[in-house]
Motif scaffolding. Structure first.
Motif, mmCIF file in Angstrom:
data_model
loop_
_atom_site.group_PDB
_atom_site.id
_atom_site.type_symbol
_atom_site.label_atom_id
_atom_site.label_comp_id
_atom_site.label_asym_id
_atom_site.label_seq_id
_atom_site.Cartn_x
_atom_site.Cartn_y
_atom_site.Cartn_z
ATOM 1 N N GLY A 142 0.793 -1.223 0.000
ATOM 2 C CA GLY A 142 0.000 0.000 0.000
ATOM 3 C C GLY A 142 0.823 1.269 0.000
ATOM 4 O O GLY A 142 0.268 2.363 -0.189
ATOM 5 N N ARG A 143 2.113 1.166 0.245
ATOM 6 C CA ARG A 143 3.024 2.306 0.199
ATOM 7 C C ARG A 143 2.535 3.480 1.054
ATOM 8 O O ARG A 143 2.634 4.637 0.676
ATOM 9 N N GLY A 144 1.989 3.155 2.227
ATOM 10 C CA GLY A 144 1.602 4.201 3.169
ATOM 11 C C GLY A 144 0.271 4.865 2.899
ATOM 12 O O GLY A 144 -0.091 5.834 3.583
ATOM 13 N N ALA A 145 -0.494 4.374 1.922
ATOM 14 C CA ALA A 145 -1.796 4.975 1.628
ATOM 15 C C ALA A 145 -2.785 4.683 2.757
ATOM 16 O O ALA A 145 -2.589 3.782 3.578
ATOM 17 N N ALA A 146 -3.858 5.459 2.789
ATOM 18 C CA ALA A 146 -4.896 5.301 3.811
ATOM 19 C C ALA A 146 -5.923 4.279 3.338
ATOM 20 O O ALA A 146 -6.415 4.347 2.207
ATOM 21 N N ARG A 205 -7.003 4.924 -5.057
ATOM 22 C CA ARG A 205 -6.006 4.091 -5.733
ATOM 23 C C ARG A 205 -6.587 2.712 -6.059
ATOM 24 O O ARG A 205 -6.399 2.191 -7.154
ATOM 25 N N ARG A 206 -7.279 2.084 -5.096
ATOM 26 C CA ARG A 206 -7.849 0.758 -5.314
ATOM 27 C C ARG A 206 -9.132 0.628 -4.501
ATOM 28 O O ARG A 206 -9.318 1.312 -3.491
ATOM 29 N N ILE A 207 -10.010 -0.293 -4.949
ATOM 30 C CA ILE A 207 -11.312 -0.512 -4.319
ATOM 31 C C ILE A 207 -11.569 -2.010 -4.253
ATOM 32 O O ILE A 207 -11.285 -2.739 -5.214
ATOM 33 N N TRP A 208 -12.124 -2.461 -3.134
ATOM 34 C CA TRP A 208 -12.615 -3.832 -3.016
ATOM 35 C C TRP A 208 -14.068 -3.794 -2.568
ATOM 36 O O TRP A 208 -14.422 -3.095 -1.620
ATOM 37 N N GLY A 251 -16.857 -6.331 -1.263
ATOM 38 C CA GLY A 251 -17.058 -7.704 -0.823
ATOM 39 C C GLY A 251 -15.888 -8.600 -1.191
ATOM 40 O O GLY A 251 -16.072 -9.773 -1.525
ATOM 41 N N GLY A 252 -14.684 -8.046 -1.134
ATOM 42 C CA GLY A 252 -13.476 -8.808 -1.430
ATOM 43 C C GLY A 252 -13.089 -8.848 -2.894
ATOM 44 O O GLY A 252 -12.014 -9.346 -3.230
ATOM 45 N N VAL A 253 -13.934 -8.338 -3.765
ATOM 46 C CA VAL A 253 -13.640 -8.329 -5.203
ATOM 47 C C VAL A 253 -13.065 -6.972 -5.565
ATOM 48 O O VAL A 253 -13.698 -5.931 -5.316
ATOM 49 N N GLU A 254 -11.886 -6.966 -6.169
ATOM 50 C CA GLU A 254 -11.304 -5.674 -6.547
ATOM 51 C C GLU A 254 -12.064 -5.085 -7.733
ATOM 52 O O GLU A 254 -12.413 -5.777 -8.695
ATOM 53 N N TYR A 255 -12.351 -3.755 -7.619
ATOM 54 C CA TYR A 255 -13.102 -3.046 -8.637
ATOM 55 C C TYR A 255 -12.257 -1.865 -9.113
ATOM 56 O O TYR A 255 -11.697 -1.141 -8.287
ATOM 57 N N PRO A 256 -12.159 -1.627 -10.407
ATOM 58 C CA PRO A 256 -11.309 -0.535 -10.901
ATOM 59 C C PRO A 256 -11.889 0.839 -10.573
ATOM 60 O O PRO A 256 -13.072 1.078 -10.802
ATOM 61 N N PRO A 257 -11.089 1.746 -10.020
ATOM 62 C CA PRO A 257 -11.583 3.097 -9.758
ATOM 63 C C PRO A 257 -12.034 3.785 -11.044
ATOM 64 O O PRO A 257 -11.462 3.567 -12.119
ATOM 65 N N ALA A 258 -13.051 4.600 -10.924
ATOM 66 C CA ALA A 258 -13.570 5.318 -12.095
ATOM 67 C C ALA A 258 -12.517 6.296 -12.611
ATOM 68 O O ALA A 258 -11.757 6.860 -11.839
#
Length: 357
Positions: free
Chosen positions: A47-51, A345-348, A350-357
């Motif tokens: 995560g390189r320090g991201a929140a 940067r990233r979204i999950w 229900g555990g499934v990664e979803y691409p940010p808009a």
């Protein structure tokens, strides 16, 4: 890229939002759709320090199709609480979509005969409630259709106070919470008189004073101001309506200690002049809540653990083992600057990664 059920991912070096603070860098595991406890065998993402934030909850949307779910998910809104969607077959088609925003819905709302809402295209006749004696019929139909809560529209003119009370009593008898649409000072008072659980919108005509805010607090009534929608109507130049009244109302509610939830009223309803954007509007709502007096931490709570508690969603809203892996990884520190929620940067979901808009 997906880390769906069956996949296991360890998010390392992430600062986790836990209420009012961000943790020191740590590891969070996504395991079979929930937050796991062991990183053994997991694929690693630095995560390189991201929140890392809990997935956002929009407490007031109007869903129309799978595209609206996708728009929500792409902006990190992993739960959408729908406040009017029909027919029931449409609501059913949007439920339990793996990897897309999870929903709850009121289904068809209760409206008065001849009201603006009753004249919307394809509005179900069963939603028209002509008096208190029809309350049980209306609520029973919604329960049979699978509505998660009951929505009533209080407008001027609109449902009578007696009808609003009867609908609330009937819904509570079925174990359903009651949401009231109320965008005028008089209809807010009617909603409080009826004993509803949540008031959606805040007045655009006359700001709520501390006495009105105290009524919310005394009754435990939750506020969903939908400032994004109120802002939109406030700039239309309609005589007697002002966004300043809405913002002042939120400030009064906040001072009184009322629980405030983030909701946008995102919609694509024909004939409605203000249509907040799905997903993106939630980030604007957070900014408006902060401008109205909430702290950044309170605004984030209003879009995460607050709605989870208020709607009985005990499996989400925080990042803890065995909770749903609804996660949003953002650059920056949203506790220092609420606009950092936009830097996804990233979204999950229900555990499934979803691409940010």
């Amino acid at each position: 890229m997906a880390a769906g059920p069956g996949g296991k991912v360890a998010l390392t070096n992430v600062r986790v939002l836990d209420g009012r603070t961000l943790s020191a860098p740590r590891t969070v595991v996504v395991d079979n759709g929930v937050i796991g406890v062991s990183a053994l065998g997991a694929r690693t993402i630095d995560g390189r320090g991201a929140a890392l934030l809990p997935g956002f909850v929009d407490a007031h949307v109007h869903l129309t199709d799978l595209d609206t779910l996708a728009a929500l998910a792409g902006h990190g809104v992993t739960t959408g609480l729908d406040m009017a969607c029909f027919p029931p077959s449409l609501v059913s088609s949007l439920r339990n979509r793996r990897g897309l925003t999870d929903i709850r819905s009121a289904g068809t709302p209760a409206v008065a005969p001849g009201s603006l809402q009753s004249q919307l295209p394809a509005f179900p006749p069963s939603g028209v409630v002509d008096g208190p004696d029809e309350a049980l019929r209306f609520v029973g139909q919604r329960v049979a259709e699978g509505s998660d809560y009951v929505k009533i529209i209080l407008d001027v003119p609109g449902l009578s106070t007696d009808t609003a009370k009867a609908l609330t009593v009937a819904a509570h008898a079925f174990g359903k919470a009651v949401m009231a649409h109320a965008a005028y000072a008089a209809t807010v008072a009617e909603a409080l008189d009826a004993g509803v659980d949540m008031v959606h919108h805040v007045p655009l005509d006359t700001a709520l004073d501390q006495a009105a805010a105290a009524r919310y607090a005394a009754r435990g009534t939750v506020a969903v101001p939908t400032l994004t929608m109120m802002e939109g109507f406030g700039v239309l130049g309609i005589p007697g309506l002002s966004y300043a009244a809405a913002e002042s109302s939120v400030a009064a509610l906040h001072r009184a200690g009322v629980r405030i939830l983030a909701g946008t009223d995102a919609n694509l309803t024909p004939g409605i002049p203000v249509q907040p954007a799905y997903g993106l509007g939630l980030h604007h709502e957070l900014e408006l809540l902060v401008a109205a007096g909430l702290s950044t931490a309170e605004a984030l709570t209003a879009a995460t653990s607050g709605p989870a508690r208020s709607f009985g969603l005990s499996d989400r809203g925080v990042i803890r083992p065995r909770y749903r892996a609804d996660l949003v990884l953002v650059d920056g520190d949203p506790l220092a600057d609420i606009t950092a929620t936009r830097a996804i940067r990233r979204i999950w979901v229900g555990g499934v990664e979803y691409p940010p808009a």
